[in-house]
Design an enzyme around this catalytic site. Structure first.
Site, short mmCIF file in Angstrom:
data_model
loop_
_atom_site.label_atom_id
_atom_site.label_comp_id
_atom_site.label_asym_id
_atom_site.label_seq_id
_atom_site.Cartn_x
_atom_site.Cartn_y
_atom_site.Cartn_z
CG LEU A 245 -2.09 -1.06 1.12
CD1 LEU A 245 -3.06 -0.92 2.28
CD2 LEU A 245 -2.86 -1.02 -0.21
CB THR B 25 7.22 -2.53 -18.70
OG1 THR B 25 7.12 -1.49 -19.66
CG2 THR B 25 8.60 -2.40 -18.04
CG ASP B 26 6.21 -1.64 -24.03
OD1 ASP B 26 6.30 -0.99 -22.97
OD2 ASP B 26 5.48 -1.28 -24.98
CD GLU B 27 7.81 2.53 -20.02
OE1 GLU B 27 8.72 3.27 -19.65
OE2 GLU B 27 6.61 2.73 -19.75
CE1 TYR C 94 8.14 0.63 -14.05
CE2 TYR C 94 8.09 1.35 -16.35
CZ TYR C 94 7.64 0.52 -15.34
OH TYR C 94 6.69 -0.44 -15.61
CE LYS D 76 8.59 -4.16 -14.10
NZ LYS D 76 7.81 -4.85 -13.02
CE LYS E 30 1.76 5.07 -13.93
NZ LYS E 30 1.63 3.70 -13.59
#
Ligand code: NAD
Length: 357
Positions: free
Chosen positions: A38, A137-139, A162, A166, A201
Site C-alpha cells: 500500500l 514492461t515493453d519499456e 523505471y 524493471k 497516468k
C-alpha cells in the site's frame, strides 16, 4: 466452488494487480493471497467488491520482507506467485529513483529467494506445477525508430530509472531459471489502460482534468508513440501464460494499437464530447496544452505479440475504440473512486483491514 489453485499475487491493490485479483475471485476457482505494501499507488477502494470474499486474503506487507513472504508461502502453499508489485511511474523514477531500485530490483530479488526456498522443498507434484510469473514492461527494450517492433529477443536498452529497474528484475528472474531451475515466466506488456488506474497516468489524468475543465498537459508535440492494451486483455494474457507458458520463456503482450499521445488525448476529448453533451467544457480538445517534454522521453514503443498468439492462442479482445469507450464510461460512473484518490482520502483510514496472514 472449491478453489483449485492458490496464487500469491503481489501488488494486487494496484491498477493491473487489482483488476487481476477481481477477475480471479469472480472466476471462483482461485484463492488469492494478495500481498501489497500500500504505497501511494495501492488502493483498497479498488478491492471493495472482493474485500469480504472468502477466497481473498489481503496482507499488508512488502515483497522485500523475507520472513513475511516465507510465512505466507508455507501457510498458503500457493501453486504460483504472480509478481505485479513495483514502483511503476516513469516521472517519479526521474525525480526519486531510489524506491525503484529498492522495490523493483531488491524486492524482486527477495521474492525470488523466498520462492526458491519454498519451491525446492515442495513434493514432486507441487514442485512441477509451481510457477513464478513476473509481470514486466515493453519499456525495457528502449526506444524504436519509425519502423520495427519489439520481439522477445530484442536487446534490452532501458532509458529511464523505471525501465532500468524493471530490466534488472527481468534479468534476475531469467537467472533464477538458468541457475536454479526455478520455473519462471516473464511477460513484457505495453501501456495498459482501463478501470482503477491511478490518475497520474495519461488516460485517467486526462479524463479527470477534462471533466473539471482543467488543461490537458501533453508532453512535447504529442508525437511519442505507444501501444495500448485494455487491462482486462492483459489479465487474460497473464492467466493464459500461467496455464500454458513454458518455464524460462518470455512472452510479449500488446494490443496492436500504436497511437501518438496526442491522438489518444484527442480520442478521449471526442468521447467526452459525446458522452457528456451538457459539459460546459466542450469541445474538450480546446483544453489540450503542450508542455516541456520529459527528459529521455522514448519516441516509440511497439510490440510484436506474435509469439503469445501463435504458441498460447492469446489475442486481445478489445480494440482501442471499444476499450477506451469502456474506460471513459467507467471513470464517469466511478468519479467517487477518482475523487478519493485526488483528495487523499483513499489512504490510511482502512489500513486496519490488512491482516498479517
Ligand atoms: P501500480 O503502480 O498501479 O501498482 C503497484 C502496486 O504495487 C501498488 O498496489 C503498490 O502498493 C504495490 N507495491 C509497491 N511496492 C511494493 C512492495 N515493496 N511490496 C508489495 N507491494 C508493493 O502499477 P501497475 O500499473 O498496476 O503495474 C503493475 C506491474 O505491471 C508493474 O510491475 C509494472 O511495471 C507492470 N506494467 C505496467 C504497465 C502499465 O501500463 N501500467 C505496463 C506494463 C507493465
Amino acid at each position: 466452488m472449491q478453489p483449485t489453485q492458490t496464487l500469491l499475487v503481489t501488488g494486487g491493490a494496484g491498477f493491473i494487480g487489482g483488476n487481476f485479483v477481481i477477475r480471479q475471485i469472480q472466476r471462483g476457482d482461485t484463492e488469492i493471497v494478495n500481498l501489497d505494501a500500500l504505497t501511494y499507488a495501492g488502493n483498497l477502494d479498488t478491492l471493495d467488491s472482493v474485500e469480504d470474499h472468502p477466497n481473498h486474503n489481503f496482507v499488508l506487507g512488502s515483497i522485500g520482507d523475507s520472513a513475511l513472504v516465507d510465512y505466507l508461502l508455507l501457510r498458503h502453499q500457493p501453486t504460483a506467485i504472480v509478481n505485479f508489485a513495483a514502483e511503476s511511474h516513469v516521472d517519479r523514477s526521474i525525480d526519486s529513483p531510489e524506491a525503484f531500485i529498492q522495490t523493483n530490483i531488491l524486492g524482486t530479488f527477495q521474492l525470488l529467494e523466498a520462492a526458491r526456498r519454498y519451491w525446492r522443498n515442495l513434493a514432486d507434484d507441487a514442485r512441477n506445477r509451481f510457477r513464478f510469473l513476473h509481470v514486466s514492461t515493453d519499456e525495457v527494450y528502449g526506444s524504436l525508430g519509425p519502423s520495427g517492433r519489439f520481439t522477445e529477443t530484442t536487446p534490452y536498452q532501458p532509458n529511464s530509472p523505471y525501465s532500468a529497474s524493471k530490466a534488472s528484475s527481468d534479468h534476475l528472474v531469467r537467472a533464477y531459471f538458468h541457475t536454479y531451475g526455478l520455473p519462471v515466466l516473464t511477460t513484457n506488456c505495453s501501456n495498459n489502460y482501463g478501470p482503477f488506474q491511478f490518475p497520474e497516468k495519461l488516460i485517467p489524468l486526462m479524463i479527470h482534468n477534462a471533466l473539471a475543465g482543467r488543461p490537458l498537459p501533453v508532453y512535447g508535440d504529442g508525437s511519442n508513440v505507444r501501444d495500448w492494451l485494455y487491462v482486462e486483455d492483459h489479465c487474460r494474457a497473464i492467466e493464459r501464460v500461467l496455464e500454458a507458458g513454458t518455464p524460462g520463456e518470455v512472452y510479449n503482450v500488446g494490443g496492436n494499437n500504436e497511437l501518438t499521445n496526442l491522438s489518444v488525448v484527442q480520442a478521449l476529448c471526442d468521447l467526452l464530447d459525446e458522452l457528456c453533451p451538457d459539459s460546459p467544457h466542450r469541445p474538450h480538445r480546446q483544453l489540450i496544452n503542450f508542455v516541456t517534454d520529459r527528459p529521455g522521453h522514448d519516441r516509440r514503443y511497439a510490440i510484436d505479440a506474435g509469439k503469445i498468439a501463435s504458441q498460447l492462442g492469446w489475442v486481445p479482445s478489445e480494440t482501442f475504440a471499444t476499450g477506451l469507450r469502456k474506460t471513459v464510461r467507467w471513470y464517469l460512473d466511478h468519479q467517487n473512486w477518482c475523487q478519493r484518490v485526488m483528495d487523499g482520502s483513499y489512504r490510511g483510514e482502512r489500513l486496519g483491514t490488512g491482516t498479517a496472514g
